[in-house]
Design a protein around this motif. Structure first.
Motif, mmCIF file in Angstrom:
data_model
loop_
_atom_site.group_PDB
_atom_site.id
_atom_site.type_symbol
_atom_site.label_atom_id
_atom_site.label_comp_id
_atom_site.label_asym_id
_atom_site.label_seq_id
_atom_site.Cartn_x
_atom_site.Cartn_y
_atom_site.Cartn_z
ATOM 1 N N GLY A 25 1.308 -1.378 0.068
ATOM 2 C CA GLY A 25 0.417 -0.063 -0.140
ATOM 3 C C GLY A 25 0.839 1.578 -0.175
ATOM 4 N N MET A 26 0.508 1.945 -0.659
ATOM 5 C CA MET A 26 0.656 3.736 -0.924
ATOM 6 C C MET A 26 0.407 4.515 -0.054
ATOM 7 N N THR A 27 0.957 5.820 0.618
ATOM 8 C CA THR A 27 0.015 6.362 0.938
ATOM 9 C C THR A 27 -0.104 7.488 0.089
ATOM 10 N N LEU A 28 -1.744 8.989 0.301
ATOM 11 C CA LEU A 28 -2.099 9.120 -0.920
ATOM 12 C C LEU A 28 -1.223 9.985 -1.209
ATOM 13 N N THR A 29 0.170 10.453 -0.772
ATOM 14 C CA THR A 29 0.809 11.373 -1.937
ATOM 15 C C THR A 29 1.855 10.626 -2.768
ATOM 16 N N GLN A 30 1.845 9.447 -1.594
ATOM 17 C CA GLN A 30 2.609 8.653 -2.603
ATOM 18 C C GLN A 30 1.505 8.129 -4.235
ATOM 19 N N ARG A 31 0.692 7.899 -4.025
ATOM 20 C CA ARG A 31 -0.308 7.997 -5.166
ATOM 21 C C ARG A 31 -0.322 8.723 -6.272
ATOM 22 N N VAL A 32 -0.265 9.896 -5.539
ATOM 23 C CA VAL A 32 -0.370 11.621 -6.476
ATOM 24 C C VAL A 32 1.228 11.297 -7.071
ATOM 25 N N TYR A 33 1.907 10.570 -6.413
ATOM 26 C CA TYR A 33 2.753 11.027 -6.923
ATOM 27 C C TYR A 33 3.187 9.888 -8.077
ATOM 28 N N GLN A 34 2.813 8.769 -7.970
ATOM 29 C CA GLN A 34 3.335 7.881 -9.307
ATOM 30 C C GLN A 34 2.338 8.290 -9.746
ATOM 31 N N THR A 35 1.254 9.072 -9.364
ATOM 32 C CA THR A 35 0.155 8.890 -11.480
ATOM 33 C C THR A 35 0.872 9.840 -11.895
ATOM 34 N N ILE A 36 0.878 11.590 -11.573
ATOM 35 C CA ILE A 36 1.360 11.910 -12.379
ATOM 36 C C ILE A 36 2.778 11.442 -13.139
ATOM 37 N N HIS A 37 3.734 11.288 -12.177
ATOM 38 C CA HIS A 37 5.573 10.907 -12.364
ATOM 39 C C HIS A 37 5.333 9.643 -13.812
ATOM 40 N N ASP A 38 4.101 8.895 -13.555
ATOM 41 C CA ASP A 38 3.834 8.012 -14.623
ATOM 42 C C ASP A 38 3.229 8.990 -16.202
ATOM 43 N N GLU A 39 2.247 9.525 -16.071
ATOM 44 C CA GLU A 39 2.238 10.255 -17.144
ATOM 45 C C GLU A 39 3.262 11.376 -17.296
ATOM 46 N N ILE A 40 3.954 11.586 -17.052
ATOM 47 C CA ILE A 40 4.881 12.971 -17.924
ATOM 48 C C ILE A 40 6.118 11.698 -18.208
ATOM 49 N N VAL A 41 6.207 10.150 -17.198
ATOM 50 C CA VAL A 41 7.309 9.799 -18.322
ATOM 51 C C VAL A 41 6.594 8.933 -19.421
ATOM 52 N N SER A 42 6.163 8.270 -19.167
ATOM 53 C CA SER A 42 5.376 7.992 -20.501
ATOM 54 C C SER A 42 4.935 8.251 -21.630
ATOM 55 N N GLY A 43 4.849 10.173 -21.282
ATOM 56 C CA GLY A 43 4.512 10.824 -22.526
ATOM 57 C C GLY A 43 3.182 11.943 -22.776
ATOM 58 N N ALA A 44 2.128 10.959 -21.597
ATOM 59 C CA ALA A 44 1.342 11.296 -21.654
ATOM 60 C C ALA A 44 0.871 13.112 -21.474
ATOM 61 N N LEU A 45 2.116 13.228 -20.849
ATOM 62 C CA LEU A 45 2.036 15.054 -20.367
ATOM 63 C C LEU A 45 3.055 15.203 -21.363
#
Length: 239
Positions: free
Chosen positions: A23-43
């Motif tokens: 399990g991840m904390t709320l902040t960790q989940r938010v970080y992972q979501t935005i991190h993934d969107e940037i690295v994947s090129g979605a952003l």
């Protein structure tokens, strides 16, 4: 030689370590979501990251968004620009050069440490990992999702086997910035690499000679470096 990325690198493997940890904390989940969107090129490069918009989309308060953006800025994926606020770090050739130099420094030191301190079992595992990776590269799938994952894991394991986790962590950060840029390209080309490229590297590590290991790794990371820079120059000319 020309190959294309059939899909952006999936957050499914980008996030593998956090998911594996439970399990991840709320902040960790938010970080992972935005991190993934940037690295994947979605952003995309230079795209604005408005705190209020992100808070609404992710259904969270501004606090974890702010913390996430600060962390991503420290990792080189986000920058704060006057009059613009936070945005995905745009493509700059100097950033490409800096990361190439940083990767070379990390990988060469990691190779020295691995040659000196890795166990025989560690090196045997590395050789096992090198064989399918070299087959992927021989098929021209070096930039595919599977190829990128296998390549990252090989080099991170090599750094870990030297006994200094900090080198592996920093290498991952450099790698994610590189994957982000490759996903922006959408299509890439590169020189053919030598046969048994990574197996050759492991065999030098097995010699237990740090100087030879460093020299072999330096040749490895410098291979096609100028070609890679030209890819990004071409991207900027066409944008």
């Amino acid at each position: 030689m020309s190959t294309s990325l059939p899909e952006r690198v999936s957050p499914a493997w980008i996030a593998r370590k956090s998911q594996a940890g439970g399990g991840m904390t709320l902040t960790q989940r938010v970080y992972q979501t935005i991190h993934d969107e940037i690295v994947s090129g979605a952003l995309g490069p230079g795209e604005r990251l408005v705190r209020r918009t992100l808070s609404k989309r992710l259904g969270v308060s501004p606090a974890p968004i702010t913390e996430t953006l600060l962390r991503l800025e420290s990792e080189g994926l986000v920058e704060f620009a006057a009059l613009h606020g936070s945005r995905v770090r745009p493509l700059q050739i100097q950033d490409v050069k800096n990361d190439q130099m940083l990767r070379e420094a990390i990988e060469c030191q990691a190779a020295r440490l691995c040659a000196e301190f890795a166990t025989g079992e560690d090196l045997a595992k590395l050789l096992v990992d090198a064989k399918p990776l070299d087959r992927i590269i021989a098929r021209g799938d070096r930039r595919s999702q599977v190829g990128l994952q296998a390549h990252l894991e090989f080099h991170v394991h090599l750094a870990q086997y030297g006994g200094y986790a900090g080198l592996a962590d920093e290498l991952e950060r450099v790698w994610f910035r590189q994957v982000m840029r490759l996903n922006w390209l959408g299509e890439t080309w590169h020189r053919d690499v030598p046969e048994d490229w990574h197996q050759q590297l492991v065999k030098v590590l097995m010699s237990r000679d740090p100087d030879k290991a460093e020299a072999k790794m330096r040749d490895h990371v410098r291979f096609a470096k100028d070609t890679e820079r030209e890819q990004f120059h071409a991207f900027l000319r066409g944008s």
